[in-house]
Design an enzyme around this catalytic site. Structure first.
Site, mmCIF file in Angstrom:
data_model
loop_
_atom_site.group_PDB
_atom_site.id
_atom_site.type_symbol
_atom_site.label_atom_id
_atom_site.label_comp_id
_atom_site.label_asym_id
_atom_site.label_seq_id
_atom_site.Cartn_x
_atom_site.Cartn_y
_atom_site.Cartn_z
ATOM 1 C CE1 TYR A 56 15.700 -35.833 -25.847
ATOM 2 C CE2 TYR A 56 15.822 -35.240 -28.175
ATOM 3 C CZ TYR A 56 15.072 -35.567 -27.049
ATOM 4 O OH TYR A 56 13.700 -35.613 -27.126
ATOM 5 N NE ARG A 59 16.196 -32.985 -21.619
ATOM 6 C CZ ARG A 59 15.230 -33.896 -21.800
ATOM 7 N NH1 ARG A 59 14.757 -34.116 -23.013
ATOM 8 N NH2 ARG A 59 14.750 -34.575 -20.789
ATOM 9 C CD GLN A 89 5.630 -39.871 -15.669
ATOM 10 O OE1 GLN A 89 4.860 -39.464 -16.523
ATOM 11 N NE2 GLN A 89 5.601 -39.438 -14.430
ATOM 12 C CB VAL A 91 15.305 -39.573 -19.936
ATOM 13 C CG1 VAL A 91 13.994 -39.952 -20.612
ATOM 14 C CG2 VAL A 91 15.511 -38.060 -19.986
ATOM 15 C CG ASP A 92 16.994 -37.789 -13.981
ATOM 16 O OD1 ASP A 92 17.095 -38.728 -13.161
ATOM 17 O OD2 ASP A 92 16.130 -36.898 -13.873
ATOM 18 C CG HIS A 107 8.520 -41.613 -20.594
ATOM 19 N ND1 HIS A 107 7.900 -40.537 -20.013
ATOM 20 C CD2 HIS A 107 7.514 -42.413 -21.047
ATOM 21 C CE1 HIS A 107 6.582 -40.668 -20.101
ATOM 22 N NE2 HIS A 107 6.323 -41.803 -20.707
ATOM 23 C CB SER A 175 1.798 -32.689 -14.949
ATOM 24 O OG SER A 175 2.307 -33.344 -16.094
HETATM 25 P P1 OAD Z 1 5.745 -32.146 -15.953
HETATM 26 O O1 OAD Z 1 6.636 -30.994 -16.300
HETATM 27 O O2 OAD Z 1 4.545 -32.364 -16.796
HETATM 28 O O3 OAD Z 1 5.232 -32.018 -14.447
HETATM 29 C C1 OAD Z 1 6.129 -31.749 -13.412
HETATM 30 C C2 OAD Z 1 5.347 -31.706 -12.121
HETATM 31 O O4 OAD Z 1 6.265 -31.585 -11.052
HETATM 32 C C3 OAD Z 1 4.369 -30.545 -11.993
HETATM 33 O O5 OAD Z 1 3.179 -31.025 -11.382
HETATM 34 C C4 OAD Z 1 5.090 -29.566 -11.061
HETATM 35 O O6 OAD Z 1 4.203 -28.795 -10.275
HETATM 36 C C5 OAD Z 1 5.868 -30.527 -10.193
HETATM 37 N N1 OAD Z 1 7.096 -29.944 -9.642
HETATM 38 C C6 OAD Z 1 7.966 -29.089 -10.216
HETATM 39 N N2 OAD Z 1 9.002 -28.846 -9.401
HETATM 40 C C7 OAD Z 1 8.793 -29.569 -8.276
HETATM 41 C C8 OAD Z 1 9.505 -29.748 -7.051
HETATM 42 N N3 OAD Z 1 10.678 -29.150 -6.816
HETATM 43 N N4 OAD Z 1 8.967 -30.573 -6.117
HETATM 44 C C9 OAD Z 1 7.778 -31.194 -6.321
HETATM 45 N N5 OAD Z 1 7.063 -31.080 -7.458
HETATM 46 C C10 OAD Z 1 7.563 -30.275 -8.419
HETATM 47 O O7 OAD Z 1 6.691 -33.442 -15.928
HETATM 48 P P2 OAD Z 1 6.279 -34.984 -16.012
HETATM 49 O O8 OAD Z 1 4.999 -35.231 -15.330
HETATM 50 O O9 OAD Z 1 7.467 -35.760 -15.592
HETATM 51 O O10 OAD Z 1 7.781 -37.608 -21.597
HETATM 52 O O11 OAD Z 1 6.093 -35.160 -17.559
HETATM 53 C C11 OAD Z 1 5.706 -36.421 -18.049
HETATM 54 C C12 OAD Z 1 6.327 -36.657 -19.384
HETATM 55 O O12 OAD Z 1 6.076 -35.542 -20.248
HETATM 56 C C13 OAD Z 1 7.835 -36.759 -19.399
HETATM 57 O O13 OAD Z 1 8.311 -38.021 -19.009
HETATM 58 C C14 OAD Z 1 8.169 -36.463 -20.814
HETATM 59 C C15 OAD Z 1 7.263 -35.288 -21.055
HETATM 60 O O14 OAD Z 1 6.811 -35.125 -22.365
HETATM 61 C C16 OAD Z 1 8.398 -37.890 -22.744
HETATM 62 O O15 OAD Z 1 9.281 -37.183 -23.181
HETATM 63 C C17 OAD Z 1 7.884 -39.114 -23.427
#
Ligand code: OAD
Length: 234
Positions: A56, A59, A89, A91-92, A107, A175
């Site tokens: 962390y 990060r 979601q 943390v930034d 989160h 996602s």
């Molecule tokens: P993910 O990494 O699961 O998904 C990121 C999504 O963003 C994917 O659908 C990518 O295709 C899309 N993506 C990537 N770059 C992009 C861009 N430049 N423009 C548009 N879309 C883009 O991340 P999260 O959905 O945020 O939780 O993940 C959810 C949670 O999983 C996080 O908050 C974290 C993680 O485990 C905890 O740590 C509790």
């Protein structure tokens, strides 16, 4: 004064990807290079706190050197015409730094510190890193104030209330695979205009959502400009 329409913007790691922050599930994402149970669970922290703090701290450093991108700025611009609540979601703090005034972190927030014994004890950090031996007021080791797997998501009821009141919902770069946060999008009213911006060609949209495929930094300003001009996208 007439009440302004409410927009709820729901974001994930993809909105910060163009600022240089890693996503989780994309190629090379954090969960491809690290095991969730090692770095994002209370058990992992108990087993090897120094390694988890180092993960962390690194990060935090990347975030402190990063800047908000065009997507964060476009979300902030929406406040010129709408009541905007950002539920993230992430943390930034890039939404806040771009100018968004109402940001709910479900989160947690990586730049804040939390007691490892009492999750209600959250502190602004007074230095960039958390080290072993940095203690909360009750004498327990500090950790980053992020939600780990198995822990309670923050501000869920408040976020749900905003989704239910939304007349537009904009989901960017997630996602939608981590619950309960991802389930919030299903709470928006059927009549609300709902848009998902994603880079993922295969991502299917939740019911009622229009999908816009492309980079958040390219697509979010277009959606924001259309909505501020009073146009719908459909
Ligand atoms: P993910 O990494 O699961 O998904 C990121 C999504 O963003 C994917 O659908 C990518 O295709 C899309 N993506 C990537 N770059 C992009 C861009 N430049 N423009 C548009 N879309 C883009 O991340 P999260 O959905 O945020 O939780 O993940 C959810 C949670 O999983 C996080 O908050 C974290 C993680 O485990 C905890 O740590 C509790």
């Amino acid at each position: 004064m007439s009440q302004r329409e409410k927009i709820v913007v729901f974001t994930g790691a993809g909105v910060s990807q163009e600022s240089g922050l890693s996503t989780f599930r994309d190629l090379g994402g954090l969960w491809q290079t690290h095991r969730i149970e090692d770095v994002a669970s209370p058990e992992g922290f108990a087993k090897d706190p120094a390694m988890v703090l180092d993960f962390y701290n690194r990060r935090r450093k990347v975030l402190m050197e990063a800047e908000p991108n065009a997507a964060h700025r476009a979300v902030a611009d929406l406040e010129k015409g709408f009541e905007v609540v950002v539920v993230t979601q992430n943390v930034d703090n890039l939404h806040e730094r771009a100018g968004s005034t109402r940001v709910i972190h479900v989160h947690g927030e990586i730049l804040k510190n939390q007691s490892s014994a009492d999750p209600s004890l959250i502190y602004e950090s007074d230095k960039p890193e958390i080290e072993l031996g940095d203690l909360c007021e009750k004498g327990s080791q500090l950790r980053p104030a992020v939600v780990w797997f198995g822990e309670a998501v923050m501000h869920l009821d408040e976020s749900a209330k905003h989704f239910r009141q939304a007349s537009k919902v904009l989901v960017i770069g997630t996602s939608l695979s981590v619950f309960p946060a991802a389930g919030l999008v299903d709470l928006a009213p059927a009549r609300a205009e709902k848009v998902l911006i994603t880079l993922d060609d295969d991502q299917t949209a939740p019911w009622g959502f229009e999908v816009i495929r492309g980079k958040a930094g390219d697509m979010t300003p277009r959606v924001a400009a259309a909505w501020l001009a009073g146009r719908t996208l459909l």
